[in-house]
Every structure is written in C-alpha cells, then in structure tokens.
Design a protein around this motif. Structure first.
Motif, PDB file in Angstrom:
ATOM      1  N   ASN A 151       0.808  -1.218   0.000  1.00  0.00           N
ATOM      2  CA  ASN A 151       0.000   0.000   0.000  1.00  0.00           C
ATOM      3  C   ASN A 151       0.842   1.269   0.000  1.00  0.00           C
ATOM      4  OD1 ASN A 151      -2.787  -0.954   0.076  1.00  0.00           O
ATOM      5  ND2 ASN A 151      -2.133  -1.950   1.957  1.00  0.00           N
ATOM      6  N   ASN A 152       2.061   1.162  -0.512  1.00  0.00           N
ATOM      7  CA  ASN A 152       2.962   2.311  -0.609  1.00  0.00           C
ATOM      8  C   ASN A 152       3.179   2.989   0.745  1.00  0.00           C
ATOM      9  OD1 ASN A 152       4.711   3.951  -2.064  1.00  0.00           O
ATOM     10  ND2 ASN A 152       3.123   5.453  -2.502  1.00  0.00           N
ATOM     11  N   TRP A 153       3.342   2.166   1.779  1.00  0.00           N
ATOM     12  CA  TRP A 153       3.630   2.594   3.142  1.00  0.00           C
ATOM     13  C   TRP A 153       2.488   3.385   3.772  1.00  0.00           C
ATOM     14  CZ3 TRP A 153       7.390   0.232   5.680  1.00  0.00           C
ATOM     15  CH2 TRP A 153       8.338  -0.439   4.910  1.00  0.00           C
ATOM     16  N   ASN A 154       1.275   3.180   3.272  1.00  0.00           N
ATOM     17  CA  ASN A 154       0.100   3.795   3.886  1.00  0.00           C
ATOM     18  C   ASN A 154      -0.556   2.809   4.835  1.00  0.00           C
ATOM     19  OD1 ASN A 154       0.304   6.237   2.447  1.00  0.00           O
ATOM     20  ND2 ASN A 154      -0.666   5.301   0.684  1.00  0.00           N
ATOM     21  N   SER A 155      -1.160   3.344   5.893  1.00  0.00           N
ATOM     22  CA  SER A 155      -1.854   2.513   6.877  1.00  0.00           C
ATOM     23  C   SER A 155      -3.079   1.867   6.254  1.00  0.00           C
ATOM     24  CB  SER A 155      -2.283   3.374   8.066  1.00  0.00           C
ATOM     25  OG  SER A 155      -3.195   2.685   8.881  1.00  0.00           O
ATOM     26  N   LEU A 156      -3.281   0.581   6.519  1.00  0.00           N
ATOM     27  CA  LEU A 156      -4.485  -0.101   6.046  1.00  0.00           C
ATOM     28  C   LEU A 156      -5.719   0.381   6.796  1.00  0.00           C
ATOM     29  CD1 LEU A 156      -3.165  -3.775   5.814  1.00  0.00           C
ATOM     30  CD2 LEU A 156      -3.597  -2.203   3.938  1.00  0.00           C
ATOM     31  N   VAL A 157      -5.528   0.824   8.028  1.00  0.00           N
ATOM     32  CA  VAL A 157      -6.646   1.238   8.870  1.00  0.00           C
ATOM     33  C   VAL A 157      -7.105   2.649   8.518  1.00  0.00           C
ATOM     34  CG1 VAL A 157      -7.378   1.662  11.247  1.00  0.00           C
ATOM     35  CG2 VAL A 157      -5.878  -0.267  10.732  1.00  0.00           C
ATOM     36  N   THR A 158      -6.175   3.590   8.460  1.00  0.00           N
ATOM     37  CA  THR A 158      -6.544   4.998   8.268  1.00  0.00           C
ATOM     38  C   THR A 158      -6.316   5.491   6.845  1.00  0.00           C
ATOM     39  OG1 THR A 158      -4.345   5.817   8.862  1.00  0.00           O
ATOM     40  CG2 THR A 158      -5.940   5.505  10.662  1.00  0.00           C
ATOM     41  N   GLY A 159      -5.471   4.799   6.094  1.00  0.00           N
ATOM     42  CA  GLY A 159      -5.121   5.252   4.755  1.00  0.00           C
ATOM     43  C   GLY A 159      -4.051   6.325   4.752  1.00  0.00           C
ATOM     44  N   GLU A 160      -3.651   6.762   5.937  1.00  0.00           N
ATOM     45  CA  GLU A 160      -2.635   7.806   6.046  1.00  0.00           C
ATOM     46  C   GLU A 160      -1.242   7.215   5.872  1.00  0.00           C
ATOM     47  OE1 GLU A 160      -3.175   9.596   9.850  1.00  0.00           O
ATOM     48  OE2 GLU A 160      -5.170  10.344   9.366  1.00  0.00           O
ATOM     49  N   GLN A 161      -0.300   8.090   5.545  1.00  0.00           N
ATOM     50  CA  GLN A 161       1.088   7.675   5.415  1.00  0.00           C
ATOM     51  C   GLN A 161       1.558   7.082   6.733  1.00  0.00           C
ATOM     52  OE1 GLN A 161       2.818   7.824   2.565  1.00  0.00           O
ATOM     53  NE2 GLN A 161       4.667   6.985   3.406  1.00  0.00           N
ATOM     54  N   GLY A 162       2.152   5.887   6.669  1.00  0.00           N
ATOM     55  CA  GLY A 162       2.629   5.216   7.871  1.00  0.00           C
ATOM     56  C   GLY A 162       3.777   5.950   8.524  1.00  0.00           C
ATOM     57  N   LYS A 163       3.940   5.690   9.809  1.00  0.00           N
ATOM     58  CA  LYS A 163       5.023   6.330  10.559  1.00  0.00           C
ATOM     59  C   LYS A 163       6.284   5.482  10.487  1.00  0.00           C
ATOM     60  CE  LYS A 163       1.821   8.572  13.632  1.00  0.00           C
ATOM     61  NZ  LYS A 163       1.225   8.631  14.942  1.00  0.00           N
ATOM     62  N   ASN A 164       7.405   6.126  10.590  1.00  0.00           N
ATOM     63  CA  ASN A 164       8.711   5.463  10.660  1.00  0.00           C
ATOM     64  C   ASN A 164       9.067   4.682   9.396  1.00  0.00           C
ATOM     65  OD1 ASN A 164       9.054   6.302  13.426  1.00  0.00           O
ATOM     66  ND2 ASN A 164       7.638   4.686  13.989  1.00  0.00           N
ATOM     67  N   GLU A 165       8.565   5.104   8.273  1.00  0.00           N
ATOM     68  CA  GLU A 165       8.845   4.398   7.015  1.00  0.00           C
ATOM     69  C   GLU A 165      10.337   4.232   6.791  1.00  0.00           C
ATOM     70  OE1 GLU A 165       8.436   5.209   2.223  1.00  0.00           O
ATOM     71  OE2 GLU A 165       7.074   6.247   3.569  1.00  0.00           O
ATOM     72  N   ASP A 166      11.104   5.276   7.039  1.00  0.00           N
ATOM     73  CA  ASP A 166      12.544   5.198   6.816  1.00  0.00           C
ATOM     74  C   ASP A 166      13.205   4.151   7.716  1.00  0.00           C
ATOM     75  OD1 ASP A 166      11.911   6.842   9.019  1.00  0.00           O
ATOM     76  OD2 ASP A 166      13.760   7.992   8.837  1.00  0.00           O
ATOM     77  N   LEU A 167      12.756   4.079   8.968  1.00  0.00           N
ATOM     78  CA  LEU A 167      13.332   3.101   9.890  1.00  0.00           C
ATOM     79  C   LEU A 167      12.923   1.677   9.510  1.00  0.00           C
ATOM     80  CD1 LEU A 167      12.793   5.002  13.257  1.00  0.00           C
ATOM     81  CD2 LEU A 167      14.908   4.786  11.942  1.00  0.00           C
ATOM     82  N   TRP A 168      11.656   1.481   9.145  1.00  0.00           N
ATOM     83  CA  TRP A 168      11.212   0.145   8.731  1.00  0.00           C
ATOM     84  C   TRP A 168      11.945  -0.310   7.488  1.00  0.00           C
ATOM     85  CZ3 TRP A 168       9.478  -3.175  11.790  1.00  0.00           C
ATOM     86  CH2 TRP A 168       8.644  -2.842  12.852  1.00  0.00           C
ATOM     87  N   LYS A 169      12.183   0.594   6.547  1.00  0.00           N
ATOM     88  CA  LYS A 169      12.930   0.223   5.341  1.00  0.00           C
ATOM     89  C   LYS A 169      14.342  -0.220   5.702  1.00  0.00           C
ATOM     90  CE  LYS A 169      10.457   2.899   1.883  1.00  0.00           C
ATOM     91  NZ  LYS A 169      10.500   4.035   0.940  1.00  0.00           N
TER      92      LYS A 169
END
Length: 81
Positions: free
Chosen positions: A53-71
């Motif tokens: 989902n291009n790092w968007n939250s499945l629940v809210t649809g908003e951009q997920g947090k900490n994308e850089d750290l998860w990557k």
C-alpha cells in the motif's frame, strides 16, 4: 527507539562484528524486544501490507510512521534471509 535499537543491533551483528562472527552463515537472528509494535510487525508481517500500500496505513489510509526506519530494518534482515 525500539526500531533504532533493532537497527543498531542488526547493523552491529552484520557489519561491525568480529571477523569470526562475520564468517558464520546466519539463518536467523533473534531480536528480543518488549515492543509490541516491533514484535507484531515482524511476526504478523504488517510490513508486507505497508509495502503493498505504498507505506500507507491499512486502517486509516494515512502515510505510515517510521517508514525510513522500517525500510532500514527490512534491508538489514534481507541480508540474513
């Protein structure tokens, strides 16, 4: 901070450890954490949905947090898998 700790530990094991450690072919690395966020993401593989989902939250649809750290975590664990 839980992601930063995992990144530091993985980076140390994989890149900065003693030569004897680098020679061992890892099949798994166990991370011990009290972070439900880190634990559930890795065990329930939330990151697969985030990537899809291009790092968007499945629940809210908003951009997920900490994308850089998860990557960075995913990049480091891909060195093990």
């Amino acid at each position: 901070m839980e992601l930063a700790g995992a990144i530091m530990g993985l980076h140390t094991i994989l890149n900065e450890g003693p030569e004897e450690l680098k020679a061992i072919p890892f099949k798994t690395i166990q991370i011990v954490t009290d972070s439900g966020y880190l634990y559930r993401c890795m065990t329930e593989k939330w990151y697969i949905d985030w990537i899809y989902n291009n790092w968007n939250s499945l629940v809210t649809g908003e951009q997920g947090k900490n994308e850089d750290l998860w990557k960075e975590v995913l990049n480091l664990i891909s060195d093990v898998e």
